[in-house]
Write an enzyme that holds these catalytic residues in place. Structure first.
Site, mmCIF file in Angstrom:
data_model
loop_
_atom_site.group_PDB
_atom_site.id
_atom_site.type_symbol
_atom_site.label_atom_id
_atom_site.label_comp_id
_atom_site.label_asym_id
_atom_site.label_seq_id
_atom_site.Cartn_x
_atom_site.Cartn_y
_atom_site.Cartn_z
ATOM 1 N N ARG A 1 -8.550 16.127 5.713
ATOM 2 C CA ARG A 1 -8.954 17.375 4.484
ATOM 3 C C ARG A 1 -10.586 17.485 4.880
ATOM 4 O O ARG A 1 -10.329 16.828 5.385
ATOM 5 C CB ARG A 1 -8.829 14.945 3.638
ATOM 6 C CG ARG A 1 -8.288 15.347 2.747
ATOM 7 C CD ARG A 1 -8.027 14.300 1.682
ATOM 8 N NE ARG A 1 -7.392 12.140 2.140
ATOM 9 C CZ ARG A 1 -7.902 11.561 2.210
ATOM 10 N NH1 ARG A 1 -8.566 11.425 1.778
ATOM 11 N NH2 ARG A 1 -6.874 10.675 2.666
ATOM 12 N N HIS B 1 -12.267 3.363 -0.823
ATOM 13 C CA HIS B 1 -12.145 2.841 0.349
ATOM 14 C C HIS B 1 -12.768 0.989 -0.219
ATOM 15 O O HIS B 1 -13.459 1.068 1.136
ATOM 16 C CB HIS B 1 -12.592 3.202 1.277
ATOM 17 C CG HIS B 1 -12.114 4.752 2.316
ATOM 18 N ND1 HIS B 1 -12.706 5.901 2.609
ATOM 19 C CD2 HIS B 1 -10.629 4.507 2.697
ATOM 20 C CE1 HIS B 1 -11.373 6.119 3.525
ATOM 21 N NE2 HIS B 1 -10.320 6.086 2.879
ATOM 22 N N ASN C 1 0.919 -1.789 -0.264
ATOM 23 C CA ASN C 1 -0.023 -0.069 -0.183
ATOM 24 C C ASN C 1 0.932 1.450 0.091
ATOM 25 O O ASN C 1 1.379 1.602 0.752
ATOM 26 C CB ASN C 1 -0.564 0.073 1.279
ATOM 27 C CG ASN C 1 -1.961 1.206 1.157
ATOM 28 O OD1 ASN C 1 -1.690 2.013 0.524
ATOM 29 N ND2 ASN C 1 -2.685 1.018 2.365
ATOM 30 N N ARG D 1 -2.157 -1.746 -3.801
ATOM 31 C CA ARG D 1 -3.951 -1.033 -3.393
ATOM 32 C C ARG D 1 -3.335 0.195 -4.632
ATOM 33 O O ARG D 1 -2.322 0.543 -4.463
ATOM 34 C CB ARG D 1 -3.938 -0.318 -1.995
ATOM 35 C CG ARG D 1 -4.692 0.825 -2.393
ATOM 36 C CD ARG D 1 -4.591 1.295 -0.562
ATOM 37 N NE ARG D 1 -6.077 2.068 -0.347
ATOM 38 C CZ ARG D 1 -6.550 1.895 1.059
ATOM 39 N NH1 ARG D 1 -5.712 2.251 1.536
ATOM 40 N NH2 ARG D 1 -7.942 2.587 0.958
ATOM 41 N N GLU E 1 -7.001 -4.205 4.491
ATOM 42 C CA GLU E 1 -7.369 -4.292 2.935
ATOM 43 C C GLU E 1 -5.936 -5.131 2.694
ATOM 44 O O GLU E 1 -6.275 -5.858 1.911
ATOM 45 C CB GLU E 1 -7.270 -2.108 3.664
ATOM 46 C CG GLU E 1 -8.496 -1.846 3.999
ATOM 47 C CD GLU E 1 -7.797 -0.138 3.598
ATOM 48 O OE1 GLU E 1 -7.595 -0.368 4.684
ATOM 49 O OE2 GLU E 1 -8.900 0.563 3.024
#
Ligand code: ADP
Length: 400
Positions: A242, A182, A8, A94, A380
């Site tokens: 963010r 996501h 990732n 990813r 993940e």
């Protein structure tokens, strides 16, 4: 033993996990680690699943090592220290953006890389780093199959209405649409929920991935129906740094009245807003929770309020909700945030058991709550490894 690595890669860090294939073909986590502070003063750490340190290395301030250099160093180390005879058979990555074309993970080849390169403008802060890692490994180990796993893929088949902005059709047709992200996390949650509560997994569920990046996904029978992130990973919820959804008029004002450049606005919205911007203290929820400053309290309140508002909005996309699943750093660990969000949703029938909530139990709703509320840790990396094996199996006709 055969093993698969999940990677990732972000702008300043690369997380990696090594999974081995046991005798029954199941994946078992064997080791994991992180390359951090790339471009500043890089460090590499790797630990076995038991917690033993396998590798610890640090470079001085200003070391100009790129992602490729650090991956080469990691591979050189792995080559010198065979991990108990584990043989890496593939690397899964990813990849944040699969655009309109990719609805499932893909084996990497030159043609795919070119298509993914063309999507960099849609995810300028993530995609280039994802692809840099793929390229670096292709140069180091050209024979090693690599698989791209897209964060957008889970949302690929959501209804058209959840993909559109209210802008002219021609812009939608050239790709300015709501993609959602996501997806690897949501896919993993769907799998786990099907094991924990199959009836609920078949119903209308909102998953709340609340980490540094944060989004919600409305799922009907395990399929994405709507989600809060849109064209980029900026949209929707307030996040660590963010801003989440913002009146586009603010962007125009920043440009026209305050003379900010696109790069300055990008920096403001991606790196200086959210919890950090509102609190002026930190992007980290734990730091804010420990602070007495009123600005920290306000940032936490805004985070919970925005999340609850978006859950209610997605409940409309689903025509009601049967369950909410909290996941990722904040969602899995922060009982106070879960409690704040759920209490704002009491009118929807959400009632949690505060004792179970404090214990981060899988089920934190009251037995008679019409809406089930669960806490499920996401993974993940495992999802990437599972996809990688699957793609490899399909490519080779069988998995050993
Ligand atoms: P990402 O993977 O997007 O970088 P994470 O899923 O690790 O982010 O989430 C990071 C966030 O989770 C931070 O705001 C951090 O403070 C919060 N977090 C992690 N552990 C805890 C905890 N035990 N209690 C409260 N918040 C936590």
């Amino acid at each position: 033993m055969k093993a698969v690595v999940s990677l990732n890669s972000g702008s300043s860090s690369i997380k990696f996990s090594l999974f081995v294939l046991d005798g029954e073909g199941a994946l078992r986590l064997s080791a994991g680690g992180k390359i951090e502070k790339i471009g500043i003063a890089p460090t590499v750490t790797a630990r076995s699943v038991e917690g033993g340190v396998l590798l610890e290395r640090a470079w001085p301030d200003g070391a100009t090592l790129a992602h490729a250099d650090l991956l080469a160093d990691l591979f050189a180390w792995a080559g010198d220290h065979p991990l108990e005879g584990q043989e890496i058979i593939a690397i899964g990555h990813r990849v944040v953006h699969g655009g309109t074309e990719f609805a499932a993970p893909r084996l990497v080849d030159t043609a795919l890389l070119e298509k993914l390169e063309a999507l960099c403008p849609l995810a300028p802060l993530h995609q280039p780093h994802n692809l840099a890692a793929i390229r670096a490994i292709a140069a180091l180990r050209p024979e090693l199959p690599q698989v791209a796993c897209f964060d957008t893929a889970f949302h690929h088949d959501k209804p058209d209405i959840a993909s559109r902005f209210a802008i002219p059709r021609a812009l939608h047709d050239q790709g300015i649409r709501r993609y959602g992200f996501h997806g690897l996390s949501y896919e993993y949650i769907v799998r786990r929920l099907a094991e924990i509560d199959p009836a609920l997994a078949d119903g209308r569920v909102i998953a709340a991935h609340l980490g540094n990046g944060a989004s919600l996904c409305a799922m009907q029978a395990g399929k994405s129906v709507d989600t809060t992130m849109g064209f980029t990973a900026l949209d929707g919820l307030m996040m660590g740094t963010r801003c989440g959804s913002i009146d586009p008029g603010v962007v125009l004002h920043l440009q026209a009245q305050l003379g900010m450049s696109p790069a300055e606005i990008e920096d403001l919205f991606y790196k200086k807003s959210g919890l950090l911007g509102v609190s002026g203290i930190s992007s980290d929820m734990r730091t804010l929770a420990a602070s007495d400053a009123p600005e920290a309290a306000e940032a936490i309140d805004l985070f919970a309020c925005r999340a609850a508002r978006e859950v209610a909005a997605l409940a409309t996309s689903l025509g009601g909700i049967d369950g909410i699943v909290f996941t990722a750093g904040i969602g899995e660990n922060d009982a106070d945030i879960r409690s704040r969000i759920c209490s704002r949703l009491a009118w929807l029938g959400v009632r949690i058991d505060e004792l179970a909530n404090v214990g981060n139990c899988p089920r934190i709703s009251m037995p008679d709550s019409p809406v089930a509320v669960l806490v499920i840790p996401t993974d993940e990396e495992r999802m990437i490894a599972l996809h990688t094996l699957n793609v490899l199996g399909n490519a080779l006709g069988a998995v050993a």
